[in-house]
Design a protein around this motif. Structure first.
Motif, short mmCIF file in Angstrom:
data_model
loop_
_atom_site.label_atom_id
_atom_site.label_comp_id
_atom_site.label_asym_id
_atom_site.label_seq_id
_atom_site.Cartn_x
_atom_site.Cartn_y
_atom_site.Cartn_z
N HIS A 230 22.66 19.97 -37.75
CA HIS A 230 24.01 19.49 -38.04
C HIS A 230 25.00 20.29 -37.18
O HIS A 230 25.82 21.05 -37.70
N ASP A 235 29.84 17.16 -39.77
CA ASP A 235 28.52 16.88 -40.32
C ASP A 235 28.06 18.05 -41.19
O ASP A 235 27.55 17.87 -42.30
N THR A 238 29.37 18.48 -44.87
CA THR A 238 28.74 17.77 -45.99
C THR A 238 27.61 18.57 -46.60
O THR A 238 27.12 18.25 -47.68
N HIS A 239 27.16 19.61 -45.90
CA HIS A 239 26.08 20.48 -46.39
C HIS A 239 26.62 21.87 -46.72
O HIS A 239 25.86 22.84 -46.75
N GLU A 240 27.93 21.97 -46.97
CA GLU A 240 28.54 23.27 -47.19
C GLU A 240 27.93 24.03 -48.37
O GLU A 240 27.66 25.24 -48.25
N GLN A 348 35.92 21.95 -44.22
CA GLN A 348 36.64 20.69 -44.33
C GLN A 348 37.82 20.69 -43.35
O GLN A 348 38.49 21.71 -43.17
#
Length: 474
Positions: A230, A235, A238-240, A348
């Motif tokens: 990612h 991108d 979204t996996h934070e 974000q």
């Protein structure tokens, strides 16, 4: 030579034959941890079964499409290694050579060439880390050219060994030892403010020792995979939560790092003349232990010789021939600071990942174990007319001036005073009254030395051996 290096490895399990299916699985695994090649471009890495080996090769120039926006590029250079799967699940990875690597960027161009390079490693997929390894080469050369400066480093034979111990929790303790002979460097051109640069030097040997303890290698490898799969910030955002979970595991107390470098018989030549140093050592350590975290630094040198005429006549007696200084920074909480940074991290949008306000919170977490202290271990300075050691602590309490307590011992103080007096009336006239005062304040010890306890309080009051001296200057 690679076979000889393997003699230092633990007993090796039997090799498994390479298969097309195994090549596909290895290719897929490697792809998880490398950036994806541009559409239509050559693959970054290829894997081919060959007897019991998997031949892994990649051309550095395949990275150029990915690096285009940075202005960096590599000339074509194919790097080849052999991977052999063993029936205990570990992998043996070997390289028999490295090609000459040439790179270009907006700021500089350069090249790296290693002659008769050999390396071998035993890798455990369970911990995603080396169990052991070794490397060697006959010689090497690094050259870097900028519009104003040319720099070159060359060296002779190199030997490197890697050993790892795996802990019960899966963390690793790894030590890397490197022995480099006949190291030279040279820089010519102009530096800052267009000042001319013409300096060169040589060391007989450099010894490098790097160690890490309590490292969660498996989790670090998983983090690498997440970032590689990612690469775009939006991108990855979204996996934070997953990213933060991995970072918290890596930031947990228990990680230690240590580095030591020693240079033997060093000669440096510049416009001011030749400087020689018989031995120089540098030591750095860091321990993430929560409120007991610490960062240590040690420097020592001996056998210093300066160019004739650089110092005033007689100053040689006051020029240190041996220095050994060690200090440790305490009163910081590396784990608290790391976890505050992780909690405040936000991918974000496109603004800073850490706001200025959150950066202040990270600093506060770092200093939460305070007061911050620099503790000096017994340190020593020696010159023909100086024999002194000191130890003590400097404290920095948040929002308050620094305070300190230092103890200094000197042997042969009369010899030091005589050497200062020999520098001439100008120097002696300024220095001798202060030295006479210091001698009068000194406490006589049983070995004939003089000692001074120098204290500085937060209100800037200063005392020497209990005698107040008013306020220290700001």
């Amino acid at each position: 030579m690679a076979a000889a290096a393997l003699c230092a490895f633990p007993a090796l399990a039997a090799d498994r034959p390479a298969t097309p299916e195994g090549a596909d699985a290895l290719r897929a695994l490697i792809a998880e941890y490398l950036p994806a090649a541009q559409a239509g471009a050559s693959p970054l890495v290829t894997v081919t079964p060959q007897g019991s080996d998997y031949l892994i090769s990649g051309d550095l120039s395949a990275l150029n499409d990915l690096l285009r926006e940075t202005g960096a590029s590599y000339d074509p250079a194919t790097i080849v290694s052999k991977a052999i799967e063993q029936d205990d699940g570990n992998w043996r990875v070997m390289m028999d050579s490295l090609p000459r690597i040439v790179f270009h960027s907006k700021e500089a161009n350069g090249s790296l060439e290693l002659t008769n390079f050999r390396s071998t490693a035993l890798i455990s997929p369970a911990i995603a880390w080396l169990l052991s390894g070794a490397a060697s080469m006959d010689k090497g050369a690094l050259q870097i050219q900028t519009p104003k400066l040319e720099e070159a480093i060359d060296f002779g034979p190199v030997q490197e060994n890697v050993t790892t111990t795996v802990g019960g929790d899966g963390s690793v303790s790894t030590v890397v030892k490197e022995d480099i002979s006949d190291i030279g460097f040279k820089a010519t051109g102009v530096g800052r403010n267009d000042a001319p640069v013409n300096i060169s030097g040589r060391s007989d040997k450099a010894l490098i020792d790097v160690g890490v303890d309590g490292f969660r290698s498996r989790r670090a490898f998983d983090l690498w995979g997440l970032l590689a799969s990612h690469p775009a910030r939006a991108d990855l955002a979204t996996h934070e939560p997953e990213l933060k979970g991995m970072l918290r595991e890596l930031a947990a107390p228990g990680l230690k790092f240590a580095e030591g470098i020693e240079a033997q018989k060093t000669l440096v030549t510049s416009s001011i003349g030749a400087i020689t140093l018989a031995d120089a050592k540098y030591r750095l350590g860091a321990a993430n232990a929560g409120p007991q975290s610490a960062i240590s630094l040690g420097v020592s040198a001996e056998g210093l010789s300066l160019p004739v005429g650089l110092l005033p006549a007689g100053a040689g007696d006051l020029t240190p021939s041996k220095i050994d200084v060690a200090a440790t920074l305490k009163g910081v909480d590396l784990a608290a600071a790391a976890n505050e940074w992780i909690s405040d991290l936000s991918l974000q949008g496109d603004g800073p990942v850490i706001s200025d306000q959150d950066a202040d919170k990270v600093e506060a977490a770092l200093l939460s174990a305070g007061p911050v202290r620099i503790e000096f271990a017994p340190s020593h300075v020696v010159a023909p007319a100086i024999d002194a050691d000191f130890t003590g602590v400097i404290r920095f309490d948040h929002g308050k001036p620094a305070s300190a307590s230092m103890t200094v011992h000197m042997r042969g103080f009369d010899k030091t005073m005589a050497a200062v007096k020999a520098l001439g009336p100008d120097v002696a006239g300024k220095a001798m009254p202060a030295l006479a005062l210091a001698k009068g304040l000194g406490k006589s010890e049983s070995d004939g030395s003089l000692s001074w306890l120098v204290e500085l309080t937060p209100d800037r009051s200063m005392m020497v051996n209990g005698i107040p001296f008013g306020k220290a200057p700001d």
